[in-house]
Each structure stands twice: as structure tokens, then as C-alpha cells.
Design a protein around this motif. Structure first.
Motif, PDB file in Angstrom:
ATOM      1  N   LEU A  23       0.738  -1.285  -0.141  1.00 59.44           N
ATOM      2  CA  LEU A  23      -0.069   0.162  -0.205  1.00 59.44           C
ATOM      3  C   LEU A  23       0.948   1.321  -0.011  1.00 59.44           C
ATOM      4  CD1 LEU A  23      -2.713   1.719   0.551  1.00 59.44           C
ATOM      5  CD2 LEU A  23      -2.229   1.166   2.829  1.00 59.44           C
ATOM      6  N   ILE A  24       0.415   2.294  -0.923  1.00 62.79           N
ATOM      7  CA  ILE A  24       1.270   3.513  -0.920  1.00 62.79           C
ATOM      8  C   ILE A  24       0.144   4.556  -0.574  1.00 62.79           C
ATOM      9  CG2 ILE A  24       2.080   5.223  -2.193  1.00 62.79           C
ATOM     10  CD1 ILE A  24       3.350   2.990  -4.158  1.00 62.79           C
ATOM     11  N   ALA A  25       0.477   5.401   0.548  1.00 66.91           N
ATOM     12  CA  ALA A  25      -0.296   6.212   0.797  1.00 66.91           C
ATOM     13  C   ALA A  25       0.239   7.587   0.389  1.00 66.91           C
ATOM     14  CB  ALA A  25      -0.370   6.465   2.470  1.00 66.91           C
ATOM     15  N   HIS A  26      -0.670   8.514  -0.492  1.00 62.26           N
ATOM     16  CA  HIS A  26      -0.294   9.545  -1.219  1.00 62.26           C
ATOM     17  C   HIS A  26      -0.987  10.686  -0.234  1.00 62.26           C
ATOM     18  CE1 HIS A  26       1.126  11.114  -5.385  1.00 62.26           C
ATOM     19  NE2 HIS A  26       0.920  12.100  -4.570  1.00 62.26           N
ATOM     20  N   ILE A  27      -0.164  11.562   0.269  1.00 67.70           N
ATOM     21  CA  ILE A  27      -0.646  12.488   1.148  1.00 67.70           C
ATOM     22  C   ILE A  27      -0.323  13.985   0.319  1.00 67.70           C
ATOM     23  CG2 ILE A  27      -0.513  13.611   3.381  1.00 67.70           C
ATOM     24  CD1 ILE A  27      -1.184  10.593   3.375  1.00 67.70           C
ATOM     25  N   HIS A  28      -1.686  14.528   0.150  1.00 69.07           N
ATOM     26  CA  HIS A  28      -1.824  15.661  -0.480  1.00 69.07           C
ATOM     27  C   HIS A  28      -2.025  17.079   0.570  1.00 69.07           C
ATOM     28  CE1 HIS A  28      -2.206  14.224  -4.563  1.00 69.07           C
ATOM     29  NE2 HIS A  28      -2.702  12.986  -3.756  1.00 69.07           N
ATOM     30  N   ALA A  29      -2.345  16.523   1.832  1.00 73.12           N
ATOM     31  CA  ALA A  29      -2.700  17.415   2.749  1.00 73.12           C
ATOM     32  C   ALA A  29      -2.886  16.743   4.225  1.00 73.12           C
ATOM     33  CB  ALA A  29      -3.792  18.595   2.548  1.00 73.12           C
ATOM     34  N   THR A  30      -2.482  17.438   5.256  1.00 69.75           N
ATOM     35  CA  THR A  30      -2.882  16.647   6.583  1.00 69.75           C
ATOM     36  C   THR A  30      -3.974  17.497   7.267  1.00 69.75           C
ATOM     37  OG1 THR A  30      -1.309  17.847   7.576  1.00 69.75           O
ATOM     38  CG2 THR A  30      -0.162  15.865   6.486  1.00 69.75           C
ATOM     39  N   GLU A  31      -4.145  16.952   8.316  1.00 71.94           N
ATOM     40  CA  GLU A  31      -5.084  17.773   9.220  1.00 71.94           C
ATOM     41  C   GLU A  31      -4.547  18.949   9.839  1.00 71.94           C
ATOM     42  OE1 GLU A  31      -8.660  18.480  11.160  1.00 71.94           O
ATOM     43  OE2 GLU A  31      -8.125  17.217   9.449  1.00 71.94           O
ATOM     44  N   PHE A  32      -2.961  19.022   9.985  1.00 70.01           N
ATOM     45  CA  PHE A  32      -2.357  20.213  10.529  1.00 70.01           C
ATOM     46  C   PHE A  32      -2.556  21.197   9.504  1.00 70.01           C
ATOM     47  CE2 PHE A  32      -0.664  16.913  13.204  1.00 70.01           C
ATOM     48  CZ  PHE A  32      -0.491  17.487  14.596  1.00 70.01           C
ATOM     49  N   ASP A  33      -2.764  21.045   8.110  1.00 69.53           N
ATOM     50  CA  ASP A  33      -3.162  21.907   7.141  1.00 69.53           C
ATOM     51  C   ASP A  33      -4.405  22.493   7.131  1.00 69.53           C
ATOM     52  OD1 ASP A  33      -0.273  21.674   5.818  1.00 69.53           O
ATOM     53  OD2 ASP A  33      -0.869  19.531   5.184  1.00 69.53           O
TER      54      ASP A  33
END
Length: 396
Positions: free
Chosen positions: A141-151
Motif C-alpha cells: 500500500l502506498i499512501a499519497h498525502i496531499h494535505a494533512t489535518e495540520f494543514d
């Protein structure tokens, strides 16, 4: 060997509300051109049909979408989900997290039916489906993170339930892709992920690509135009944009500002504009896409992205390839890859206003930023992003 990717997302053009949908389209199109086979799963039709998706499919590729009927919409929150649910059938989850879990179970069912080599999930709404697909198939599995909850939450205002879902998914993932070092550092610092697990793949830009009639008339009258494009929400810094506009208008009479977007801060921004006496200087168009957005980019004398926390930011690239120079916040991923752009701290409205005025007044500065910035943006292709993803696919 030809890879087949099971990809989970939650929006896709033409029915997109932000940069994630644009990024998914750019990446998938480039992967298909490199003969990577894709199965793309969406939580909802969102007005997208098979034939529309086939329009972006090269003849050499294969694009098979699954649709999962859900009230999940882009940039949804727990509260707004409840508002949507009042008019929806009772089959849906009672809250956003139950619905995300329901999507996760659907991901498991898709994984049972499809043959694939790698799972690629975009952001937290899709990550649970990716985890379930991994459990049932044993595939990486690859998790592609475009934004986090901190953003999205501005640090202090984060939703711990979303944070926990993000962290759990990233812990289970075999590899994490982020859109910038800015986001990579957030994940390492705030989520406890080892840095070796995270790789940066910068977003790209498409090389080719009624508008408000009043804007045309004001441009024809010789007035300069400054453009903001994005959701009118805390993360994007619209209040700083208006504050800078107020300072610019004190010394420049021939300028007006356009805000193309909508969001939960829209009413407060309208009030701020009125209180500042800028109702004839700052205009909000609502959400704009396609040809109308391209016209806005081309008409503008300067594009400003004052984001408080921006994992990447595709809009500056779009502006540059349409011939308009950019001013972007240092708190953005795109500031890592753009040298020919003016940069400010999002909170420094004095510096922001000063640089806006400089671009509007000095044609040589405007031309330098425009010409060199356009070349730089065009070098950031989705093909390069796809190439890096394929390299990660092969290694994983």
C-alpha cells in the motif's frame, strides 16, 4: 513488467473542488501514457461518467472506475456531513467516520474482485479503503498525502479523529508519498513516521490549457488585476489577502482584486471587505474552473497564494503557464520548486503588499517573473511525477 494499480480517491475532474482532483487527473493520465494499468475507485459518481473518464484515457491505456454511492464530498467535515445527511437515505453512516468506514469495506470488496499489483490511496478519506484492500490481498500500500489535518486545521484546530485515521493509515502503509518536503516534515514531526518511509513526488502541471464581464471592462479601462484562486477557508489565507489588498489600495488607485473560490469563510471575508471599504475593489466570483479560470489567469497582472499551510499548491503553476507571475507564501510546497516567484511569510501583509505594488509598478520585474517563471513551471510535468511513482512501484 507491466503493473496494475488499484487506486482510491475521492474526487476527479470535471467534478473537483480543489487541487486533489487536478492532481489525480494529471498523475493518472501520465501513468496511463506510460502503459501503467489502473483501476480507479471513487466514493461517489459526482457527475463523472465512464465516457467522460475515457476522454482522458490514451488508447494505449486502461482506466476502469468503480463508483461507490456516498454523500462524501470534497473537503467535507463532520458537521457538514451531518447537514448533507438530512436529505440522504438511511443507508449511509450516521457520521462522517462511519461513512469513511463504509467506503473502507467497499474497498475490501473491490480488492476481492480485481487483480492488481499495488494499492495507491490518496488522502485520509481513501486511506481506510486502501488499508482494507491491503489486508484482503496482501499487496503493498502506498499512501499519497496531499494535505494533512495540520494543514486543514491550522495546528490548534485539528480533529483528533481525522489525525488518528491519518496516522493509522500511514503506519500501515508500506510507503508514503508526499507532494513536498514541507508535508514530509509535518508527517515525520507530528505523526512519528520514520523519514526513510516517506518520499517526495512533486505535482506537475498540464502544459496546454461568462468570465466576469466587469473584470474585462476594468482591464480595458487600464486597471491592474490581482488574483486569488482557492477555497475561501483558513488554510488558504484569504483574510491576509484582503488585508494586503487594503494596504495596496491606499497607494494604488488603478488596481482591483478578484477572489475565485468559495468556502466556509466566505461570509466573514465579505464582511471584512465591506468594513475595509473595498466593495468596489475586491470581488468574489465563487468557484471557477475550466476555460473561465484560464481566462482569469491570463487577465491577471499578478497571482497571489497567501496560504497558511499549503502542502504543494498547483494554482501558481497554472498561473505561470498562462503567463502571469506569482507571489506565494513561504509556507507552501511549491515554494520549494519555484525560483522565479516572489515569496512572503503568509502573515507578513506589509511585505505582501509591498511586493504586489512592485510587480504592478515595475514592468521589468513583471516581465522577468513572467518569462522565467513560465519556463520553470513548464518543466514541472506530470510525466516526471509519474516516472517517480513508477520507480516507487518497482522498488516496493
Amino acid at each position: 513488467m507491466k503493473k496494475r494499480i488499484l487506486m482510491f480517491g475521492w474526487e476527479f475532474p470535471p467534478q473537483n473542488s480543489g487541487g486533489l482532483g487536478t492532481a489525480c487527473k494529471g498523475l493518472t493520465q501520465a501513468l496511463l501514457e506510460r502503459k501503467v494499468s489502473l483501476v480507479f475507485v471513487l466514493p461517489k459518481k459526482m457527475g463523472v461518467t465512464d465516457s467522460k473518464l475515457n476522454i482522458i484515457t490514451p488508447e494505449t491505456g486502461f482506466f476502469s472506475p468503480y463508483f461507490f454511492d456516498s454523500p462524501i464530498t470534497p473537503y467535507i467535515t463532520g458537521r457538514s456531513y451531518g447537514n448533507n445527511l438530512e436529505k440522504e437515505p438511511s443507508i449511509y453512516g450516521k457520521n462522517l467516520f462511519e461513512e469513511v468506514y463504509r467506503y473502507s469495506l467497499f474497498g475490501k470488496e473491490v480488492a476481492k474482485r480485481e487483480k492488481f499489483d499495488i494499492i495507491h490511496a490518496h488522502d485520509w478519506l481513501s486511506l481506510g479503503a486502501g488499508v482494507e484492500a491491503k489486508k484482503i490481498s496482501g499487496k503493498p500500500l502506498i499512501a499519497h498525502i496531499h494535505a494533512t489535518e495540520f494543514d486543514r486545521g491550522g495546528g490548534e484546530g485539528i480533529d483528533r479523529r481525522v489525525y488518528n485515521a491519518e496516522k493509522e493509515g500511514m503506519m500501515i502503509a508500506d510507503k508514503i508519498i508526499t507532494v513536498s518536503n514541507f508535508t514530509k516534515n509535518i508527517i515525520i514531526t507530528h505523526y512519528g513516521i520514520e523519514k526513510e518511509k516517506v518520499e517526495v513526488v512533486y505535482n506537475g502541471v498540464f502544459p496546454s490549457h461568462g468570465i466576469v464581464s466587469g473584470a474585462h471592462k476594468m482591464k480595458e479601462a487600464g486597471r491592474k488585476m490581482v488574483l486569488f484562486v482557492g477555497r475561501i477557508t483558513l488554510q488558504k489565507g484569504p483574510d491576509y489577502f484582503v488585508s494586503a489588498a487594503q494596504k495596496v489600495c491606499r497607494v494604488c488607485d488603478n488596481v482591483f482584486f478578484v477572489m475565485a473560490g468559495s468556502g466556509d469563510m466566505e461570509q466573514s471575508i465579505i464582511k471584512k471587505i465591506a468594513q475595509a471599504g473595498l466593495s468596489d475593489k475586491v470581488f468574489i466570483t465563487g468557484f471557477v474552473r475550466g476555460e473561465k479560470l484560464r481566462q482569469l489567469y491570463k487577465m491577471a497582472d499578478l497571482f497571489v497564494m497567501p496560504s497558511v499551510s499549503e502542502p504543494f499548491g498547483i494554482t501558481p503553476l497554472e498561473s505561470l503557464i498562462n503567463g502571469t507571475p506569482v507571489l506565494i507564501s513561504k509556507q507552501s510546497g511549491s515554494s520549494e520548486v519555484l525560483s522565479h516567484a516572489l515569496k512572503v511569510d503568509f502573515w507578513d501583509i506589509d511585505d505582501m503588499a509591498s511586493k504586489i505594488i512592485s510587480v504592478l509598478r515595475y514592468e521589468s520585474l513583471h516581465k522577468c517573473l513572467k518569462d522565467n517563471g513560465s519556463k520553470e513551471a513548464l518543466s514541472l510535468s506530470w510525466d516526471k511525477a509519474a516516472e517517480k511513482c513508477i520507480d516507487i512501484y518497482n522498488r516496493i
